[in-house]
Design a protein around this motif. Sequence first.
Motif, PDB file in Angstrom:
ATOM      1  N   ASP A  49       0.846  -1.180   0.000  1.00 39.46           N
ATOM      2  CA  ASP A  49       0.000   0.000   0.000  1.00 39.46           C
ATOM      3  C   ASP A  49       0.890   1.242   0.000  1.00 39.46           C
ATOM      4  N   GLU A  50       0.339   2.377  -0.368  1.00 41.48           N
ATOM      5  CA  GLU A  50       1.122   3.605  -0.418  1.00 41.48           C
ATOM      6  C   GLU A  50       0.944   4.418   0.852  1.00 41.48           C
ATOM      7  N   CYS A  51       2.034   4.995   1.315  1.00 36.35           N
ATOM      8  CA  CYS A  51       2.025   5.950   2.421  1.00 36.35           C
ATOM      9  C   CYS A  51       2.021   7.330   1.766  1.00 36.35           C
ATOM     10  N   THR A  52       1.058   8.171   2.147  1.00 30.24           N
ATOM     11  CA  THR A  52       0.955   9.471   1.492  1.00 30.24           C
ATOM     12  C   THR A  52       1.045  10.608   2.510  1.00 30.24           C
ATOM     13  N   PHE A  53       1.743  11.645   2.108  1.00 31.12           N
ATOM     14  CA  PHE A  53       1.943  12.849   2.913  1.00 31.12           C
ATOM     15  C   PHE A  53       1.391  14.016   2.097  1.00 31.12           C
ATOM     16  N   GLU A  54       0.350  14.680   2.605  1.00 25.07           N
ATOM     17  CA  GLU A  54      -0.299  15.773   1.881  1.00 25.07           C
ATOM     18  C   GLU A  54      -0.130  17.065   2.672  1.00 25.07           C
ATOM     19  N   VAL A  55       0.463  18.068   2.040  1.00 25.65           N
ATOM     20  CA  VAL A  55       0.692  19.365   2.675  1.00 25.65           C
ATOM     21  C   VAL A  55      -0.270  20.380   2.075  1.00 25.65           C
ATOM     22  N   VAL A  56      -0.979  21.092   2.950  1.00 27.73           N
ATOM     23  CA  VAL A  56      -1.945  22.116   2.550  1.00 27.73           C
ATOM     24  C   VAL A  56      -1.656  23.368   3.359  1.00 27.73           C
ATOM     25  N   ARG A  57      -1.816  24.514   2.716  1.00 27.69           N
ATOM     26  CA  ARG A  57      -1.685  25.769   3.460  1.00 27.69           C
ATOM     27  C   ARG A  57      -2.990  26.536   3.398  1.00 27.69           C
ATOM     28  N   LYS A  58      -3.267  27.220   4.489  1.00 23.61           N
ATOM     29  CA  LYS A  58      -4.488  28.023   4.594  1.00 23.61           C
ATOM     30  C   LYS A  58      -4.137  29.432   4.144  1.00 23.61           C
ATOM     31  N   ILE A  59      -4.821  29.911   3.094  1.00 21.67           N
ATOM     32  CA  ILE A  59      -4.487  31.226   2.539  1.00 21.67           C
ATOM     33  C   ILE A  59      -5.554  32.271   2.811  1.00 21.67           C
ATOM     34  N   GLY A  60      -6.646  31.870   3.429  1.00 17.58           N
ATOM     35  CA  GLY A  60      -7.723  32.788   3.769  1.00 17.58           C
ATOM     36  C   GLY A  60      -8.600  32.148   4.816  1.00 17.58           C
ATOM     37  N   GLU A  61      -9.678  32.823   5.156  1.00 16.43           N
ATOM     38  CA  GLU A  61     -10.569  32.303   6.197  1.00 16.43           C
ATOM     39  C   GLU A  61     -11.029  30.889   5.900  1.00 16.43           C
ATOM     40  N   ASN A  62     -11.369  30.631   4.646  1.00 20.85           N
ATOM     41  CA  ASN A  62     -11.868  29.308   4.269  1.00 20.85           C
ATOM     42  C   ASN A  62     -11.288  28.899   2.915  1.00 20.85           C
ATOM     43  N   SER A  63     -10.021  29.259   2.655  1.00 23.11           N
ATOM     44  CA  SER A  63      -9.374  28.945   1.382  1.00 23.11           C
ATOM     45  C   SER A  63      -8.045  28.240   1.621  1.00 23.11           C
ATOM     46  N   PHE A  64      -7.797  27.241   0.775  1.00 23.78           N
ATOM     47  CA  PHE A  64      -6.615  26.403   0.951  1.00 23.78           C
ATOM     48  C   PHE A  64      -5.922  26.154  -0.376  1.00 23.78           C
ATOM     49  N   GLU A  65      -4.612  25.894  -0.285  1.00 23.64           N
ATOM     50  CA  GLU A  65      -3.827  25.491  -1.441  1.00 23.64           C
ATOM     51  C   GLU A  65      -3.077  24.215  -1.104  1.00 23.64           C
ATOM     52  N   HIS A  66      -3.113  23.283  -2.024  1.00 15.84           N
ATOM     53  CA  HIS A  66      -2.391  22.021  -1.901  1.00 15.84           C
ATOM     54  C   HIS A  66      -0.946  22.309  -2.280  1.00 15.84           C
ATOM     55  N   VAL A  67      -0.028  22.089  -1.355  1.00 21.13           N
ATOM     56  CA  VAL A  67       1.362  22.487  -1.548  1.00 21.13           C
ATOM     57  C   VAL A  67       2.255  21.328  -1.972  1.00 21.13           C
ATOM     58  N   GLU A  68       2.011  20.148  -1.404  1.00 17.37           N
ATOM     59  CA  GLU A  68       2.878  19.007  -1.689  1.00 17.37           C
ATOM     60  C   GLU A  68       2.103  17.712  -1.585  1.00 17.37           C
ATOM     61  N   ASN A  69       2.460  16.770  -2.422  1.00 18.19           N
ATOM     62  CA  ASN A  69       1.913  15.422  -2.430  1.00 18.19           C
ATOM     63  C   ASN A  69       3.116  14.487  -2.523  1.00 18.19           C
ATOM     64  N   TYR A  70       3.432  13.840  -1.420  1.00 12.38           N
ATOM     65  CA  TYR A  70       4.601  12.952  -1.385  1.00 12.38           C
ATOM     66  C   TYR A  70       4.095  11.548  -1.072  1.00 12.38           C
ATOM     67  N   VAL A  71       4.420  10.596  -1.939  1.00 11.97           N
ATOM     68  CA  VAL A  71       3.925   9.230  -1.805  1.00 11.97           C
ATOM     69  C   VAL A  71       5.107   8.277  -1.786  1.00 11.97           C
ATOM     70  N   THR A  72       5.053   7.320  -0.857  1.00 11.36           N
ATOM     71  CA  THR A  72       6.103   6.298  -0.781  1.00 11.36           C
ATOM     72  C   THR A  72       5.460   4.921  -0.724  1.00 11.36           C
ATOM     73  N   GLU A  73       6.226   3.930  -1.084  1.00 11.48           N
ATOM     74  CA  GLU A  73       5.811   2.532  -0.936  1.00 11.48           C
ATOM     75  C   GLU A  73       6.883   1.807  -0.153  1.00 11.48           C
ATOM     76  N   ASN A  74       6.482   0.757   0.544  1.00 17.27           N
ATOM     77  CA  ASN A  74       7.429  -0.090   1.286  1.00 17.27           C
ATOM     78  C   ASN A  74       8.339   0.736   2.189  1.00 17.27           C
ATOM     79  N   ILE A  75       7.729   1.512   3.058  1.00 15.70           N
ATOM     80  CA  ILE A  75       8.483   2.368   3.977  1.00 15.70           C
ATOM     81  C   ILE A  75       8.305   1.838   5.402  1.00 15.70           C
ATOM     82  N   LEU A  76       9.381   1.800   6.140  1.00 14.12           N
ATOM     83  CA  LEU A  76       9.337   1.355   7.531  1.00 14.12           C
ATOM     84  C   LEU A  76       8.787   2.470   8.413  1.00 14.12           C
TER      85      LEU A  76
END
Length: 183
Positions: A49-76
């Motif tokens: 299965d994939e391990c996923t790391f998702e980074v989001v930043r809040k740019i306003g009261e109710n607004s967001f931007e997806h900053v990073e999507n990092y995915v790994t497999e076979n990680i300890l």
Amino acid sequence: QEYLGEFTENLRQLFPDRLIRELMVLERQAFNPKYPHFLGVDVARMGGDECTFEVVRKIGENSFEHVENYVTENILIPDTINTIIDMDGKYDFQKIYIDTGGMGVAVFDFLLRNSQTRRKVVAIDNAQRPIEIHKRDKLGKPHGRRRELMKEHLYMNLKRLMEQGHIKLLKDENIFFSLKSVQ
């Protein structure tokens, strides 16, 4: 399988292709300390299965931007923990959300003991089932009782943000196919 000339899996697809593509407008950018950043981690280990790391930043009261999507497999597990700590060093997260169902609980426990992350880490158990009881009928019996997965709440919140234009996503085909697969 098809129904009325359409693939049935597309009929159950939560996020329409058009909506995903419409919001995939961002290029990866350098860290901007002006905005609070958040990390979401779905932990996987060696089972394919994939391990996923998702980074989001809040740019306003109710607004967001997806900053990073990092995915790994076979990680300890220790490597997952080190990745989170390294990413926190780069982004200085406001909160770090860990899916504590399954292997994620070990990562969460360790991050609770780490002085850098202990005040930031939040457990999100996607196996958790909140119960909602709606109105009572004329005889006073509860009806509308329903069990929902926490993951359903998270997906529905994301869909609302997407439909209202409150989130922009990275231009990344992996993100498209990941969201497309949600049913």
